[in-house]
Design an enzyme around this catalytic site. Structure first.
Site, PDB file in Angstrom:
ATOM      1  N   ASN A 145       0.710  -1.153   0.047  1.00 51.88           N
ATOM      2  CA  ASN A 145      -0.110  -0.183  -0.016  1.00 51.88           C
ATOM      3  C   ASN A 145       0.777   1.304   0.022  1.00 51.88           C
ATOM      4  O   ASN A 145       1.940   1.283  -0.185  1.00 51.88           O
ATOM      5  CB  ASN A 145      -1.096   0.099   1.354  1.00 51.88           C
ATOM      6  CG  ASN A 145      -2.406   0.456   0.761  1.00 51.88           C
ATOM      7  OD1 ASN A 145      -2.431   1.722   0.174  1.00 51.88           O
ATOM      8  ND2 ASN A 145      -3.625  -0.065   0.950  1.00 51.88           N
ATOM      9  N   ARG A 146       0.307   2.318   0.235  1.00 53.63           N
ATOM     10  CA  ARG A 146       0.999   3.781   0.222  1.00 53.63           C
ATOM     11  C   ARG A 146       1.637   4.203   1.358  1.00 53.63           C
ATOM     12  O   ARG A 146       0.996   3.990   2.458  1.00 53.63           O
ATOM     13  CB  ARG A 146       0.004   4.905  -0.389  1.00 53.63           C
ATOM     14  CG  ARG A 146      -0.746   4.282  -1.694  1.00 53.63           C
ATOM     15  CD  ARG A 146      -1.825   5.288  -2.000  1.00 53.63           C
ATOM     16  NE  ARG A 146      -2.435   4.966  -3.634  1.00 53.63           N
ATOM     17  CZ  ARG A 146      -3.264   4.147  -3.876  1.00 53.63           C
ATOM     18  NH1 ARG A 146      -4.091   3.340  -2.993  1.00 53.63           N
ATOM     19  NH2 ARG A 146      -3.618   4.165  -5.218  1.00 53.63           N
ATOM     20  N   GLU A 193      -6.776  -7.342  -0.224  1.00 51.37           N
ATOM     21  CA  GLU A 193      -5.247  -7.409   0.327  1.00 51.37           C
ATOM     22  C   GLU A 193      -5.043  -7.219   1.693  1.00 51.37           C
ATOM     23  O   GLU A 193      -5.353  -6.197   2.267  1.00 51.37           O
ATOM     24  CB  GLU A 193      -4.446  -6.338  -0.210  1.00 51.37           C
ATOM     25  CG  GLU A 193      -4.578  -6.136  -1.979  1.00 51.37           C
ATOM     26  CD  GLU A 193      -4.452  -4.858  -2.380  1.00 51.37           C
ATOM     27  OE1 GLU A 193      -3.226  -4.332  -1.962  1.00 51.37           O
ATOM     28  OE2 GLU A 193      -5.258  -4.266  -3.147  1.00 51.37           O
ATOM     29  N   HIS A 237       3.449   0.057  -2.624  1.00 55.07           N
ATOM     30  CA  HIS A 237       3.907  -1.161  -2.698  1.00 55.07           C
ATOM     31  C   HIS A 237       5.285  -1.487  -2.694  1.00 55.07           C
ATOM     32  O   HIS A 237       5.566  -2.579  -3.412  1.00 55.07           O
ATOM     33  CB  HIS A 237       2.976  -1.959  -3.914  1.00 55.07           C
ATOM     34  CG  HIS A 237       1.538  -2.359  -3.725  1.00 55.07           C
ATOM     35  ND1 HIS A 237       0.960  -2.431  -2.648  1.00 55.07           N
ATOM     36  CD2 HIS A 237       0.669  -1.966  -4.796  1.00 55.07           C
ATOM     37  CE1 HIS A 237      -0.609  -2.687  -2.669  1.00 55.07           C
ATOM     38  NE2 HIS A 237      -0.613  -2.262  -4.000  1.00 55.07           N
ATOM     39  N   ASP A 265     -11.296   1.836  -3.189  1.00 55.81           N
ATOM     40  CA  ASP A 265      -9.728   1.613  -3.217  1.00 55.81           C
ATOM     41  C   ASP A 265      -9.415   2.207  -1.550  1.00 55.81           C
ATOM     42  O   ASP A 265      -8.657   2.842  -1.554  1.00 55.81           O
ATOM     43  CB  ASP A 265      -8.993   2.194  -4.195  1.00 55.81           C
ATOM     44  CG  ASP A 265      -7.299   1.953  -4.056  1.00 55.81           C
ATOM     45  OD1 ASP A 265      -7.284   0.895  -3.472  1.00 55.81           O
ATOM     46  OD2 ASP A 265      -6.631   2.489  -4.938  1.00 55.81           O
ATOM     47  N   HIS A 273      -1.312  -9.464  -3.775  1.00 53.76           N
ATOM     48  CA  HIS A 273      -1.955  -8.890  -4.615  1.00 53.76           C
ATOM     49  C   HIS A 273      -2.782  -9.464  -5.628  1.00 53.76           C
ATOM     50  O   HIS A 273      -2.530  -8.932  -6.945  1.00 53.76           O
ATOM     51  CB  HIS A 273      -1.433  -7.477  -5.349  1.00 53.76           C
ATOM     52  CG  HIS A 273      -2.053  -6.247  -5.706  1.00 53.76           C
ATOM     53  ND1 HIS A 273      -2.819  -6.094  -6.487  1.00 53.76           N
ATOM     54  CD2 HIS A 273      -2.091  -5.024  -5.180  1.00 53.76           C
ATOM     55  CE1 HIS A 273      -3.143  -4.796  -6.979  1.00 53.76           C
ATOM     56  NE2 HIS A 273      -2.848  -4.382  -5.634  1.00 53.76           N
ATOM     57  N   GLY A 274      -3.572 -10.405  -5.543  1.00 53.57           N
ATOM     58  CA  GLY A 274      -4.240 -11.137  -6.702  1.00 53.57           C
ATOM     59  C   GLY A 274      -5.570 -10.335  -7.118  1.00 53.57           C
ATOM     60  O   GLY A 274      -6.165  -9.620  -6.383  1.00 53.57           O
ATOM     61  N   TYR A 275      -5.692 -10.323  -8.515  1.00 51.60           N
ATOM     62  CA  TYR A 275      -6.982  -9.855  -9.145  1.00 51.60           C
ATOM     63  C   TYR A 275      -7.916 -10.984  -9.284  1.00 51.60           C
ATOM     64  O   TYR A 275      -7.807 -11.798 -10.363  1.00 51.60           O
ATOM     65  CB  TYR A 275      -6.496  -9.085 -10.490  1.00 51.60           C
ATOM     66  CG  TYR A 275      -5.835  -7.635 -10.159  1.00 51.60           C
ATOM     67  CD1 TYR A 275      -6.506  -6.629 -10.247  1.00 51.60           C
ATOM     68  CD2 TYR A 275      -4.506  -7.766  -9.967  1.00 51.60           C
ATOM     69  CE1 TYR A 275      -5.765  -5.181 -10.362  1.00 51.60           C
ATOM     70  CE2 TYR A 275      -3.962  -6.452  -9.792  1.00 51.60           C
ATOM     71  CZ  TYR A 275      -4.664  -5.390  -9.943  1.00 51.60           C
ATOM     72  OH  TYR A 275      -4.014  -4.161  -9.749  1.00 51.60           O
TER      73      TYR A 275
END
Length: 391
Positions: A114-115, A353, A140, A288, A214-216
């Site tokens: 993350n940020r 996540e 990330h 998000d 981080h799977g989509y």
């Protein structure tokens, strides 16, 4: 009995915190599969580096492929309510495409998932500057985060719960982080269709640790060519953390009650994702956000449940982490082609996540990301797959 197939040992010392879906293997019925682990070459990067892949099969119709590039998930093949097997993970057919197209598809992200605002934080009075790769912020782990490196396969095991362990040493100063960090990622697949991902990290200097997957996901399957916005999501969180215009948490823990962020009873994702009168959704172009999961951090507990009503596939996310980032695929822009020549579009997948709060190093009241020498960071994530016929 579990048999070890390959070992390249790496000692580590608890603090808190495949192929494409069209291939023959993906189309096998559950009865045709056998439990095991297969190691093979996935492909080669443009610089000549070989990327390997290990496919775990549980003998019950499910298989998981993990590649050494970023210790990343490449494919998760699971049956639907009628027994049809399909890959539920967005991604690419070659390893170089994962680097070229970005967006962390299936990746292990860190050192800090993350940020972090402006890529800046302090430890013991010393200021650190990280790579900035997301507007003014670090995301990330920066542009050269652990997702971008080729890891080593330390061990592959067979048996009722086949597994693979991959290791990476992030050197002192990489992407701006202090300390030599030894990181392991272990993927284990059990017969009840549960994938357990265990991340561990140690460091020889005080540093930050916050690692996630981080799977989509699109539970309709990649062959279905359907949006994920029709899927039903439940998040076990009574609060979330609102963000500013650079997607950094404001510091508030806001109640979800009476807002579009209330997923406690489950709802179709697309129901509120385009609510333009909600400032938070305008800022992030959808969801998000970081959700503060109910219950005690450190205990593995359920965080979320995702269901595709048509196929009947269900995925539950469990973790020991304090929070879950829910991302509704807002920036998937149909500007590249994914597996099986599918043009991925906005909302075609969601990411769930488990992790610490974003920008945790700059918020003393958030769960700490600090890791000292002699401690071990650990994040245990479980993805539990099943089916629901709706009856």
């Amino acid at each position: 009995m579990t048999g070890v197939l390959a070992i390249a040992g790496m000692g580590l010392l608890q603090a808190c915190s495949s192929g494409s879906a069209d291939n023959a293997e993906a189309d096998k019925t559950p009865e045709a599969q056998e439990s095991g682990a297969e190691r093979q070459v996935f492909g080669t990067l443009d610089n000549g580096t070989e990327v390997e892949e290990v496919t775990l099969t549980n003998g019950e119709g499910m298989s998981v492929s993990v590649m050494t590039l970023g210790a990343s998930l490449h494919a998760i093949n699971v049956p639907d309510a009628k027994g049809n097997v399909d890959d539920v993970l967005l991604g690419f057919d070659t390893p170089q495409e994962y680097l070229d197209n970005g967006n962390f598809y299936g990746a292990t992200v860190g050192r800090f998932a993350n940020r972090i605002a402006k890529g800046q934080f302090s430890l013991d009075g010393k200021a650190y500057q990280l790579d900035v790769n997301d507007g003014p912020n670090s995301l990330h782990g920066g542009k050269d985060g652990i997702f971008s490196h080729v890891w080593k396969i330390a061990e592959v095991t067979e048996g009722d719960t086949p597994s693979v362990t991959m290791t990476y040493r992030s050197p002192d100063g990489e992407s701006g982080y202090p300390g030599n960090a030894d990181i392991t990622a272990t993927y284990a697949l059990s017969k009840d269709n549960k994938l357990t991902i265990t991340y561990k990290m140690t460091s020889d200097k005080p540093t930050l640790a916050n690692i996630s997957s981080h799977g989509y996901f699109n539970l309709a399957g990649v062959k279905a060519h359907k949006t994920a916005m029709d899927e039903v999501l439940t998040i076990d969180a009574s609060h979330y953390t609102p963000v500013d215009d650079t997607l950094i948490p404001t510091g508030e823990r806001a109640p979800v009650d009476g807002t579009v962020f209330d997923f406690r009873e489950g709802k179709v994702i697309g129901k509120d994702v385009r609510q333009g009168d909600v400032e938070q959704l305008r800022l992030t172009k959808g969801f998000d956000h970081n959700f503060v999961i109910d219950g005690k951090a450190g205990d593995v507990r359920r965080m979320a449940r995702l269901e595709d009503p048509e196929s009947g596939r269900v995925m539950e996310v469990w973790s020991s982490a304090p929070a879950l980032q829910f991302y509704s695929g807002n920036f998937i822009a149909a500007d590249f082609v994914g597996k099986n020549n599918v043009l991925y579009r906005q909302g075609d997948a969601v990411a769930l996540e488990p992790q610490l709060f974003p920008d945790a190093p700059n918020h003393p009241d958030f769960p700490s990301a600090r890791l000292d020498p002699g401690q071990e960071y650990r994040n245990t994530i479980q993805l539990k797959f099943s089916t629901d016929t709706g009856k």
